[in-house]
Design an enzyme around this catalytic site. Structure first.
Site, PDB file in Angstrom:
ATOM      1  CB  CYS A 260      -0.905   0.031   1.234  1.00  0.00           C
ATOM      2  SG  CYS A 260      -2.254  -1.160   1.199  1.00  0.00           S
ATOM      3  CB  ILE A 261       1.962   3.727  -1.933  1.00  0.00           C
ATOM      4  CG1 ILE A 261       2.760   5.039  -1.904  1.00  0.00           C
ATOM      5  CG2 ILE A 261       1.083   3.626  -3.168  1.00  0.00           C
ATOM      6  CD1 ILE A 261       3.748   5.176  -3.051  1.00  0.00           C
ATOM      7  CB  THR A 263       1.076  11.339  -0.547  1.00  0.00           C
ATOM      8  OG1 THR A 263       2.160  10.636  -1.149  1.00  0.00           O
ATOM      9  CG2 THR A 263       1.568  12.689  -0.037  1.00  0.00           C
ATOM     10  CD  GLN A 268      -3.113  13.465  -2.178  1.00  0.00           C
ATOM     11  OE1 GLN A 268      -3.847  14.065  -2.953  1.00  0.00           O
ATOM     12  NE2 GLN A 268      -3.480  12.340  -1.584  1.00  0.00           N
ATOM     13  CE  LYS A 270       3.682  20.447   0.539  1.00  0.00           C
ATOM     14  NZ  LYS A 270       4.040  20.593   1.986  1.00  0.00           N
ATOM     15  N   GLY A 273       4.754  11.240  -3.452  1.00  0.00           N
ATOM     16  CA  GLY A 273       4.384   9.914  -3.943  1.00  0.00           C
ATOM     17  C   GLY A 273       5.490   9.313  -4.792  1.00  0.00           C
ATOM     18  CD  GLU A 294      -0.383  -6.916  -2.166  1.00  0.00           C
ATOM     19  OE1 GLU A 294      -1.541  -6.823  -1.684  1.00  0.00           O
ATOM     20  OE2 GLU A 294       0.627  -7.140  -1.466  1.00  0.00           O
TER      21      GLU A 294
END
Length: 400
Positions: A260-261, A263, A268, A270, A273, A294
């Protein structure tokens, strides 16, 4: 009667027109309704043309009778349709409401089931540090907390509370000033901590619950033991303030370098990510492995990865001359060959001839593509990373 007509318009499942915050009117569906403490009826609205993260509770005065909304001349109707299409493109760009990548039928069915179970946003906003953040999606906080319109979250330990006074008392006792893990990266005011889900279970569970408010796909909540969390922070005299993170399996047979990722919304746009994605691939390089995220990717995740892959490939192609194979690029970047091929295809820089993929580029084409790629302010500094991989088991694949 008028009352019966309004009841039909306000029924769950009814298609209505709803007034947006800026006064424009959009087609919508009523997902849920509730009676507030003062007796006023509230409606949970999904705007048909927009992503679910824009769903919201509205009062009855913002719902417009469909019949009344459609009273306009044919010319006005055509102008409104054009305006709506333009506005949709604008909102898609601003709010990242593009659809995620295609998924297989089983994944699609699971996502549909997940969407049905989480269609009503339970928490409307969270206070985190100096920010009050409007939430995007449902998150499975305990029932007592999910009834709160707003949650108050400690920005250091991520404990969540119902009342601001409770948070104030907690701040006096909380001695944590950074994520509970090892600092493995520090460059200027950016610091990244590696947090073990098994060693810091409560922190990681709280992180997942917070993240789910902004992620519209399946994510882990309580089974955090098999994961490592890489928490990105901005550092000042008061401590290390979380801005985003990514998680990663400690051992992945499929060589996933990211699960999972996220920001957080205030941080955001900037380049954070892209920085986190760069971080994941630098870890893959140190592990001597080829990495891939994934699936399925969220809409924001897909946009971020495609932007990263495109930037990396354009940099290599602009610096290298002569023959360069897909496998060569994969070895250099730790990016999986499938991801390289799909990215080159999206830019029209690859051809399939006699059973092989051939990279077809010219300096002019590279220059044109590079001009379409935005420059990111924040760069990953390899020298600032101080990290060694976990001891690798014999079952893990090494880079070939």
């Amino acid at each position: 009667s008028t009352r019966r007509k309004m009841a039909e318009v306000g029924a769950v499942g009814a298609r209505v027109s709803c007034r947006w915050k800026d006064g424009t009117i959009h087609p919508a569906e009523i997902i849920e309704r509730r009676t507030e403490d003062g007796g006023e009826v509230g409606f949970y609205i999904h705007y048909m043309d927009f992503n679910r993260r824009l769903d919201e509770w509205v009062t009855a005065d913002r719902i417009v009778d469909a019949a009344a909304a459609n009273v306009c001349t044919e010319a006005d109707g055509e102008a409104d349709r054009k305006l709506t299409r333009n506005m949709k493109r604008k909102y898609d760009d601003i709010n990242h409401t593009h659809k995620p990548e295609d998924a297989d039928p089983i994944t699609t069915a699971l996502e549909k089931e997940h969407e049905e179970a989480t269609k009503v946003k339970n928490i409307q906003a969270v206070e985190l540090g100096e920010y009050e953040i409007d939430t995007w999606y449902y998150s499975p906080y305990p029932e007592d907390f999910s009834k709160c319109t707003k949650l108050f979250v400690c920005e250091f330990c991520l404990k969540y509370m119902k009342k601001p006074k409770t948070l104030d008392r907690h701040k006096l006792k909380c001695d944590l000033r950074h994520p509970p893990g090892d600092e493995i990266y520090r460059c200027q005011n950016i610091s990244v901590f590696e947090v073990d889900g098994k060693k810091s279970k409560v922190y990681c569970q709280n992180l997942c619950l917070l993240a789910k408010l902004f992620l519209d796909h399946k994510t882990l909540y309580y089974d955090v033991d098999p994961f490592l969390f890489y928490v990105m922070t901005e550092v000042d005299s008061k401590g290390c303030h979380i801005v985003g993170y990514f998680s990663k399996e400690k051992e992945s047979p499929e060589d996933h370098n990211l699960a999972c990722i996220l920001t957080l919304p205030p941080f955001q746009r900037k380049g954070y990510g892209r920085f986190l994605i760069s971080f994941a691939y630098e870890l893959s390089k140190k592990e001597n492995k080829i990495g891939t995220p994934e699936r399925p990717l969220s809409d924001l995740g897909l946009l971020s990865f495609r932007s990263y892959w495109k930037g990396v490939l354009l940099e290599i192609l602009s610096q290298r001359r002569g023959n360069l194979s897909i496998k060569d690029i994969s070895q250099m970047t730790a990016i999986k060959t499938d991801d390289i091929i799909s990215t080159l295809q999206s830019m029209g820089l690859i051809k399939y001839w006699k059973g092989q993929h051939l990279i077809s580029v010219s300096p002019k084409v590279i220059e044109e593509q590079a001009s379409k790629t935005p420059n990111k302010e924040l760069q990953f500094e390899v020298s600032a990373l101080h990290w060694m991989p976990l001891s690798l088991s014999s079952s893990q694949k090494k880079m070939r």
